[in-house]
Design a protein around this motif. Structure first.
Motif, PDB file in Angstrom:
ATOM      1  N   PRO A  70      45.152 -86.330  17.548  1.00  0.00           N
ATOM      2  CA  PRO A  70      45.610 -86.371  19.085  1.00  0.00           C
ATOM      3  C   PRO A  70      44.821 -85.949  20.020  1.00  0.00           C
ATOM      4  CG  PRO A  70      47.349 -85.234  17.587  1.00  0.00           C
ATOM      5  CD  PRO A  70      45.967 -85.628  16.843  1.00  0.00           C
ATOM      6  N   LYS A  71      44.236 -84.612  19.992  1.00  0.00           N
ATOM      7  CA  LYS A  71      43.371 -84.008  20.982  1.00  0.00           C
ATOM      8  C   LYS A  71      42.116 -83.384  20.620  1.00  0.00           C
ATOM      9  CE  LYS A  71      46.726 -84.005  24.700  1.00  0.00           C
ATOM     10  NZ  LYS A  71      47.759 -83.510  25.257  1.00  0.00           N
ATOM     11  N   LYS A  72      42.249 -82.138  20.245  1.00  0.00           N
ATOM     12  CA  LYS A  72      41.189 -81.268  19.979  1.00  0.00           C
ATOM     13  C   LYS A  72      40.337 -81.732  18.929  1.00  0.00           C
ATOM     14  CE  LYS A  72      40.578 -76.794  21.990  1.00  0.00           C
ATOM     15  NZ  LYS A  72      40.468 -75.536  21.763  1.00  0.00           N
ATOM     16  N   GLY A  73      40.943 -82.249  17.969  1.00  0.00           N
ATOM     17  CA  GLY A  73      39.976 -82.600  16.759  1.00  0.00           C
ATOM     18  C   GLY A  73      39.542 -83.886  16.798  1.00  0.00           C
ATOM     19  N   VAL A 109      29.266 -88.252  31.058  1.00  0.00           N
ATOM     20  CA  VAL A 109      28.358 -87.145  31.152  1.00  0.00           C
ATOM     21  C   VAL A 109      27.027 -87.771  31.925  1.00  0.00           C
ATOM     22  CG1 VAL A 109      29.229 -85.578  29.448  1.00  0.00           C
ATOM     23  CG2 VAL A 109      27.243 -86.968  29.142  1.00  0.00           C
ATOM     24  N   PHE A 110      26.434 -86.981  32.605  1.00  0.00           N
ATOM     25  CA  PHE A 110      25.264 -87.348  33.164  1.00  0.00           C
ATOM     26  C   PHE A 110      24.457 -86.264  34.214  1.00  0.00           C
ATOM     27  CE2 PHE A 110      28.627 -89.289  36.210  1.00  0.00           C
ATOM     28  CZ  PHE A 110      28.476 -88.198  37.252  1.00  0.00           C
ATOM     29  N   GLY A 111      23.245 -86.356  34.195  1.00  0.00           N
ATOM     30  CA  GLY A 111      22.467 -85.198  34.842  1.00  0.00           C
ATOM     31  C   GLY A 111      22.818 -85.248  36.271  1.00  0.00           C
ATOM     32  N   GLY A 112      22.023 -84.334  36.992  1.00  0.00           N
ATOM     33  CA  GLY A 112      22.028 -84.158  38.456  1.00  0.00           C
ATOM     34  C   GLY A 112      23.378 -83.256  38.817  1.00  0.00           C
ATOM     35  N   THR A 113      24.178 -82.874  38.045  1.00  0.00           N
ATOM     36  CA  THR A 113      25.392 -82.277  38.378  1.00  0.00           C
ATOM     37  C   THR A 113      25.723 -81.239  37.135  1.00  0.00           C
ATOM     38  OG1 THR A 113      27.725 -82.636  38.744  1.00  0.00           O
ATOM     39  CG2 THR A 113      26.602 -84.068  37.040  1.00  0.00           C
ATOM     40  N   SER A 114      26.456 -80.175  37.495  1.00  0.00           N
ATOM     41  CA  SER A 114      26.709 -78.976  36.785  1.00  0.00           C
ATOM     42  C   SER A 114      27.083 -79.459  35.051  1.00  0.00           C
ATOM     43  CB  SER A 114      27.487 -78.091  37.359  1.00  0.00           C
ATOM     44  OG  SER A 114      28.007 -77.204  36.572  1.00  0.00           O
ATOM     45  N   ILE A 115      26.486 -78.812  34.364  1.00  0.00           N
ATOM     46  CA  ILE A 115      26.681 -79.085  32.945  1.00  0.00           C
ATOM     47  C   ILE A 115      27.934 -78.348  32.439  1.00  0.00           C
ATOM     48  CG2 ILE A 115      25.439 -77.362  31.584  1.00  0.00           C
ATOM     49  CD1 ILE A 115      24.000 -79.598  29.922  1.00  0.00           C
ATOM     50  N   GLU A 116      28.421 -77.462  32.999  1.00  0.00           N
ATOM     51  CA  GLU A 116      29.519 -76.810  32.350  1.00  0.00           C
ATOM     52  C   GLU A 116      30.789 -77.518  32.292  1.00  0.00           C
ATOM     53  OE1 GLU A 116      29.239 -74.144  30.606  1.00  0.00           O
ATOM     54  OE2 GLU A 116      26.978 -74.064  30.974  1.00  0.00           O
ATOM     55  N   LYS A 119      30.882 -79.709  29.705  1.00  0.00           N
ATOM     56  CA  LYS A 119      31.052 -79.049  28.130  1.00  0.00           C
ATOM     57  C   LYS A 119      32.603 -78.908  28.146  1.00  0.00           C
ATOM     58  CE  LYS A 119      26.980 -76.637  27.709  1.00  0.00           C
ATOM     59  NZ  LYS A 119      26.341 -75.277  27.880  1.00  0.00           N
ATOM     60  N   ASP A 120      33.278 -78.756  29.039  1.00  0.00           N
ATOM     61  CA  ASP A 120      34.659 -78.181  28.884  1.00  0.00           C
ATOM     62  C   ASP A 120      35.648 -79.533  28.490  1.00  0.00           C
ATOM     63  OD1 ASP A 120      34.166 -75.573  29.527  1.00  0.00           O
ATOM     64  OD2 ASP A 120      34.640 -75.722  31.676  1.00  0.00           O
ATOM     65  N   ILE A 121      35.271 -80.670  29.294  1.00  0.00           N
ATOM     66  CA  ILE A 121      35.668 -81.858  29.001  1.00  0.00           C
ATOM     67  C   ILE A 121      35.487 -82.360  27.479  1.00  0.00           C
ATOM     68  CG2 ILE A 121      35.887 -84.380  29.521  1.00  0.00           C
ATOM     69  CD1 ILE A 121      35.330 -83.580  32.436  1.00  0.00           C
ATOM     70  N   LEU A 122      34.318 -82.139  27.136  1.00  0.00           N
ATOM     71  CA  LEU A 122      33.908 -82.485  25.727  1.00  0.00           C
ATOM     72  C   LEU A 122      34.636 -81.747  24.557  1.00  0.00           C
ATOM     73  CD1 LEU A 122      30.063 -83.186  26.176  1.00  0.00           C
ATOM     74  CD2 LEU A 122      31.923 -85.063  25.525  1.00  0.00           C
ATOM     75  N   LEU A 139      23.087 -82.106  26.033  1.00  0.00           N
ATOM     76  CA  LEU A 139      24.166 -81.723  25.344  1.00  0.00           C
ATOM     77  C   LEU A 139      24.332 -81.467  23.888  1.00  0.00           C
ATOM     78  CD1 LEU A 139      26.539 -83.633  27.746  1.00  0.00           C
ATOM     79  CD2 LEU A 139      26.829 -80.830  27.277  1.00  0.00           C
ATOM     80  N   HIS A 140      23.529 -82.485  23.248  1.00  0.00           N
ATOM     81  CA  HIS A 140      23.285 -82.667  21.715  1.00  0.00           C
ATOM     82  C   HIS A 140      22.501 -81.300  21.259  1.00  0.00           C
ATOM     83  CE1 HIS A 140      21.935 -83.950  18.001  1.00  0.00           C
ATOM     84  NE2 HIS A 140      23.112 -84.426  17.743  1.00  0.00           N
ATOM     85  N   LYS A 141      21.486 -81.081  22.257  1.00  0.00           N
ATOM     86  CA  LYS A 141      20.600 -79.710  21.772  1.00  0.00           C
ATOM     87  C   LYS A 141      21.396 -78.811  21.622  1.00  0.00           C
ATOM     88  CE  LYS A 141      15.875 -80.173  23.126  1.00  0.00           C
ATOM     89  NZ  LYS A 141      15.287 -80.096  24.780  1.00  0.00           N
TER      90      LYS A 141
END
Ligand code: AMP
Length: 411
Positions: A70-73, A109-116, A119-122, A139-141
């Protein structure tokens, strides 16, 4: 053919009927059954043909049938790679609209904007991820993204991805995904390098060819203005004052050119916005929103920044610089005259750009009518090959010496 006949679930059909889509477009009709049949597909289709839904609908359908945790997993099961941030945002939005009545989650997800925040959404878990190559690899790294469960990989606007130098990143991303996946490649044009990429990563792909190059121009009145390069700004101001009304996109080849023209138009009290690759993501999005909300009626853009953007109801397109790739002309003017409306395009050609016009005319099998009756002619005496258009209704004929003298009235 109806969407129902394409074997889509009720949850998708309901969302489509809310969007008032009654029948699939040709690219959807050809692509959807192939994707549902788990085939790799290489599709030659450009923006405006409905290509986003051509991959989004069958991907949603495939994923609905075996819902994950359903969600987190949740694991990312479909990845869409897009060359520009705006296009990525648009694709995410389309997935959300079509998947409104499903439990599938889409993120971008795309560049030019904050990554944090990304990450939270992912971390909360997504089924479908839309991404630009650089940020995805970042993000993969950082171990935020796991691509081991990708079932369907989409490479959208592959030709632009190559032009923008993303080829190695794309190959790397493809290798990071599991081997047993389905891959779909969409490209507006099919240069040799795109074919080569397809040959290395697609498995016995089915081909879909939606030729938009000649048909796209049917509802568009095209006009060609020969003018010296330094006079283009004056010609543009002249046409904006006297001829061109409504919502307009002006294309320039360079970022510098976009900024320069924007300054001039602002000085002349026009409502203008602009987008190009050197602007921050939020500045680009703000300019785009203001144009879409009709707060400004002129948007100046480079091809790369504007590629793939779905902007409705454009009244006119100005090619301030002639594109040096003929297909780009078709993309640009194809932004007007959509959905049965009539559009108009104005192309400014300086002496050094005449060869570009010849190759555009060859591609679209049309001689673009020349408007000679304007105050900044290139060379009134010159009659280059591209000027000649037999039987054009719009030709004003050569002007008399007396009328040429009167041209001052245009200033
Ligand atoms: P795209 O080529 O994906 O950028 O789509 C171009 C536009 O066509 C978008 O505004 C879509 O919402 C719209 N569209 C896509 N499929 C259909 C359809 N079957 N009927 C009507 N509009 C559509």
């Amino acid at each position: 053919m109806s969407f129902k006949a394409l074997q889509l679930s009720n949850s998708l059909l309901k969302a489509l009927s809310e969007k008032n889509y009654s029948v699939p477009t040709p690219v959807q009709e050809s692509t959807i059954p192939l994707v549902l049949d788990k085939k790799d597909v290489i599709a030659s289709a450009q923006t405006g043909t409905g290509k986003t839904a051509a991959f989004a609908l069958p991907i949603l359908e495939l994923l609905i049938s075996k819902l994950d945790a359903p969600k987190k997993g949740k694991k990312i099961r479909s990845l869409i790679i897009s060359p520009t941030r705006e296009l990525a945002g648009q694709i995410e939005n389309d997935f959300k609209v079509y998947g409104k009545y499903t439990n599938l989650r889409t993120a971008v997800v795309f560049g030019g904007t904050s990554i944090e925040p990304q990450k939270d959404i992912l971390k909360k878990g997504v089924d479908i991820l839309v991404a630009t190559p650089g940020r995805l690899l970042d993000l993969h790294k950082q171990d935020i993204i796991n691509l081991d469960y990708i079932e369907v990989l989409v490479l959208d606007e592959a030709d632009l991805m190559l032009d923008m130098g993303f080829i190695d990143d794309v190959k790397k991303i493809e290798r990071l995904c599991q081997k047993q996946k389905q891959t779909l490649l969409f490209s507006a044009t099919m240069p040799y390098k795109v074919e080569q990429l397809a040959n290395t990563i697609l498995k016995t792909p089915e081909r879909v060819q939606i030729s938009a190059t000649s048909s796209v121009t049917k509802n568009i009145n095209q006009w060609l203005y020969f003018t010296p390069k330094p006079k283009k700004i004056e010609l543009c101001l002249h046409l904006l004052r006297n001829t061109i009304k409504g919502n307009i996109i002006i294309f320039r080849r360079t970022k510098f050119g976009v900024d320069k023209l924007e300054k001039t138009l602002l000085k002349n009290n026009y409502n203008v916005g602009s987008i190009h690759g050197d602007k921050t993501q939020s500045a680009r999005q703000t300019a785009l929103n203001r144009f879409k909300n009709k707060e400004v009626n002129i948007l100046i853009a480079t091809d790369v920044a504007a590629r793939g953007l779905d902007i409705d109801n454009l009244d006119a397109v100005i090619n301030f610089d002639m594109p040096n790739v003929a297909e780009t002309y078709v993309h640009r003017i194809g932004r007007t005259g959509r959905a049965g409306n009539t559009g108009i395009s104005y192309s400014f050609c300086s002496a050094d750009e005449k060869d570009y016009v010849l190759s555009i005319q060859k591609l679209i099998h049309t001689t673009i009518p020349v408007e000679e009756n304007h105050p900044y002619p290139l060379d009134p005496k010159a009659k280059p090959e591209v000027h000649k258009k037999k039987g054009s209704k719009h030709r004003k004929g050569r002007k008399s010496a007396a009328s040429k003298k009167k041209k001052k009235r245009w200033y």
